[in-house]
Design a protein around this motif. Sequence first.
Motif, PDB file in Angstrom:
ATOM      1  N   THR A 146       0.833  -1.201   0.000  1.00  0.00           N
ATOM      2  CA  THR A 146       0.000   0.000   0.000  1.00  0.00           C
ATOM      3  C   THR A 146       0.870   1.254   0.000  1.00  0.00           C
ATOM      4  O   THR A 146       0.544   2.246  -0.658  1.00  0.00           O
ATOM      5  CB  THR A 146      -0.931   0.009   1.219  1.00  0.00           C
ATOM      6  N   ILE A 147       1.988   1.204   0.748  1.00  0.00           N
ATOM      7  CA  ILE A 147       2.892   2.360   0.774  1.00  0.00           C
ATOM      8  C   ILE A 147       3.502   2.578  -0.606  1.00  0.00           C
ATOM      9  O   ILE A 147       3.545   3.710  -1.110  1.00  0.00           O
ATOM     10  CB  ILE A 147       4.009   2.163   1.815  1.00  0.00           C
ATOM     11  N   VAL A 148       3.982   1.502  -1.235  1.00  0.00           N
ATOM     12  CA  VAL A 148       4.599   1.629  -2.557  1.00  0.00           C
ATOM     13  C   VAL A 148       3.584   2.173  -3.557  1.00  0.00           C
ATOM     14  O   VAL A 148       3.885   3.068  -4.365  1.00  0.00           O
ATOM     15  CB  VAL A 148       5.176   0.281  -3.025  1.00  0.00           C
ATOM     16  N   SER A 149       2.356   1.665  -3.509  1.00  0.00           N
ATOM     17  CA  SER A 149       1.311   2.154  -4.412  1.00  0.00           C
ATOM     18  C   SER A 149       1.003   3.621  -4.149  1.00  0.00           C
ATOM     19  O   SER A 149       0.789   4.406  -5.091  1.00  0.00           O
ATOM     20  CB  SER A 149       0.038   1.314  -4.250  1.00  0.00           C
ATOM     21  N   VAL A 154       1.956  10.302  -5.175  1.00  0.00           N
ATOM     22  CA  VAL A 154       2.544  11.558  -4.693  1.00  0.00           C
ATOM     23  C   VAL A 154       3.851  11.824  -5.437  1.00  0.00           C
ATOM     24  O   VAL A 154       4.756  12.465  -4.913  1.00  0.00           O
ATOM     25  CB  VAL A 154       2.781  11.528  -3.160  1.00  0.00           C
ATOM     26  N   ARG A 155       3.919  11.349  -6.670  1.00  0.00           N
ATOM     27  CA  ARG A 155       5.166  11.501  -7.436  1.00  0.00           C
ATOM     28  C   ARG A 155       5.463  12.962  -7.757  1.00  0.00           C
ATOM     29  O   ARG A 155       6.589  13.294  -8.136  1.00  0.00           O
ATOM     30  CB  ARG A 155       5.109  10.653  -8.701  1.00  0.00           C
ATOM     31  N   ILE A 249      -1.957  10.001  11.995  1.00  0.00           N
ATOM     32  CA  ILE A 249      -3.140   9.891  11.139  1.00  0.00           C
ATOM     33  C   ILE A 249      -3.455   8.416  10.957  1.00  0.00           C
ATOM     34  O   ILE A 249      -2.565   7.615  10.670  1.00  0.00           O
ATOM     35  CB  ILE A 249      -2.909  10.548   9.761  1.00  0.00           C
ATOM     36  N   LEU A 250      -4.726   8.058  11.138  1.00  0.00           N
ATOM     37  CA  LEU A 250      -5.172   6.680  10.958  1.00  0.00           C
ATOM     38  C   LEU A 250      -5.915   6.559   9.634  1.00  0.00           C
ATOM     39  O   LEU A 250      -6.759   7.405   9.307  1.00  0.00           O
ATOM     40  CB  LEU A 250      -6.077   6.255  12.122  1.00  0.00           C
ATOM     41  N   VAL A 251      -5.598   5.511   8.884  1.00  0.00           N
ATOM     42  CA  VAL A 251      -6.202   5.296   7.570  1.00  0.00           C
ATOM     43  C   VAL A 251      -6.731   3.865   7.493  1.00  0.00           C
ATOM     44  O   VAL A 251      -6.393   3.017   8.317  1.00  0.00           O
ATOM     45  CB  VAL A 251      -5.171   5.539   6.444  1.00  0.00           C
ATOM     46  N   GLU A 258      -6.144   6.952   0.316  1.00  0.00           N
ATOM     47  CA  GLU A 258      -6.235   7.628   1.608  1.00  0.00           C
ATOM     48  C   GLU A 258      -4.851   7.810   2.219  1.00  0.00           C
ATOM     49  O   GLU A 258      -4.556   8.840   2.824  1.00  0.00           O
ATOM     50  CB  GLU A 258      -7.135   6.843   2.560  1.00  0.00           C
ATOM     51  N   LEU A 259      -3.994   6.809   2.043  1.00  0.00           N
ATOM     52  CA  LEU A 259      -2.629   6.908   2.553  1.00  0.00           C
ATOM     53  C   LEU A 259      -1.873   8.023   1.839  1.00  0.00           C
ATOM     54  O   LEU A 259      -1.176   8.824   2.478  1.00  0.00           O
ATOM     55  CB  LEU A 259      -1.900   5.580   2.376  1.00  0.00           C
ATOM     56  N   ALA A 260      -2.002   8.091   0.526  1.00  0.00           N
ATOM     57  CA  ALA A 260      -1.328   9.149  -0.232  1.00  0.00           C
ATOM     58  C   ALA A 260      -1.817  10.525   0.212  1.00  0.00           C
ATOM     59  O   ALA A 260      -1.027  11.471   0.338  1.00  0.00           O
ATOM     60  CB  ALA A 260      -1.574   8.953  -1.728  1.00  0.00           C
TER      61      ALA A 260
END
Length: 314
Positions: A146-149, A154-155, A249-251, A258-260
Motif C-alpha cells: 500500500t505504501i509503494v502504491s 505523490v510523485r 493519522i489513521l487510515v 487515503e494513505l497518499a
Amino acid sequence: VPSLVVFVLKSIWHGRRECRKAGISGIHSFHIFPAGAAGVLLSRITGIPCFTTAIGAEVYDPSSRGRIRSSGLYRRLIAWIMRDSGHLSAISTDIARRAREYHDTEEMDILPPGIPDPGEIPVGKPHEGFRICSVSRLAPRKGLDTIVSAMSLVRDLPVTYYAGGDGIIRDRLEGLARELGIEERVVFTGVLTEEEKADLLSSCDLFVLPSLHEGFGICYIEAMSAGLPVIASRTGGQTDFIEDGVNGILVDAGDNEELASAIRRLHDDRETLASMGAENRKKARMYHTPRLKDLYLAHYRYAAGRGIPSARCT
C-alpha cells in the motif's frame, strides 16, 4: 503441529527444572498458545501460579487463512487455557477484545510491551526532500504494498520512501516499484542493526506502516521516541496510543489513495508535522520499560495472590 507439541513438552521439562529453584513465585506465558498451554500444565505440576498474556496472532491474524483458528478444537483449546490460567492479560485493548471471542471474561489486564528508554534520539538530521520510512519485516501483514502504491500517487512531491527491514515479499515490492516507475524513490535498506535503525528514524520526517493488523506495534513506539509523526491503520493495538489528528493519522488498511492523501497533508503542513512529532516524544515515554515496570509488578502481585494456580477466571 509436531513442532508446537515439542515446544510445549520441552517448555514443561525445562520450566519444571527452573521452578525447583528457590524464589520462583510465578510462571508468565506470552502467547495463549502454545506457551500458555505449557504454562497451565506446568502450573498444575508445580503448584506455582501462571499468568498468560495474549499477544496477537494466536487469536487474530488477517493475513492468514485462519483455518486453524476457526476450528472448534482450536477454539476449545484457547478457551481452556484462558479459563485455567491464574490471571489473564493482553498487550492491547484490541487483542483483549479478540481474545474474549474465545472465552468471555472481565479478568484481563492490559500489559503493553515496552522498549528500553532510548534517551534523546536526535531528530531532523540534514537531508533533501521529504523522507518517509517504515521498519518491519517485509511480510504481507504489514501493508507495505500500500505504501509503494501510494508513492506513485505523490510523485509530484519530493518524497522518498525507505523500507527498513527484509522479508519474503521484498522481490514483490521491488517489482511493484519498477512497474509503477518509482524504483528510484523507494529504497530497501535490508536488515538494520539497532544503530542503523536509530539513524534511519532520526533522518526521516514521517513513519508510515498501515498494517492489516498489529497486536501492539513496538515499531510505532520506536518511531514516536524519535519524534516522528505516525501514519497507521485504524484497526489494531496501535490505536491505544495513536490518536487520529493528534499524534498521527489513521487510515483504512489497503487504501493507497487515503494513505497518499495523509502523506500529502503532512508534507504540506509542517506545523502539524512538528506538533505531532513533539506529542509523540512525550507519549512514547509511557511505553519505556522503566515506566512499565510498576505496572507489571502490580499485575504479578495481584495474580500471585489470587489463590490456587488453576483457579478459573470469571
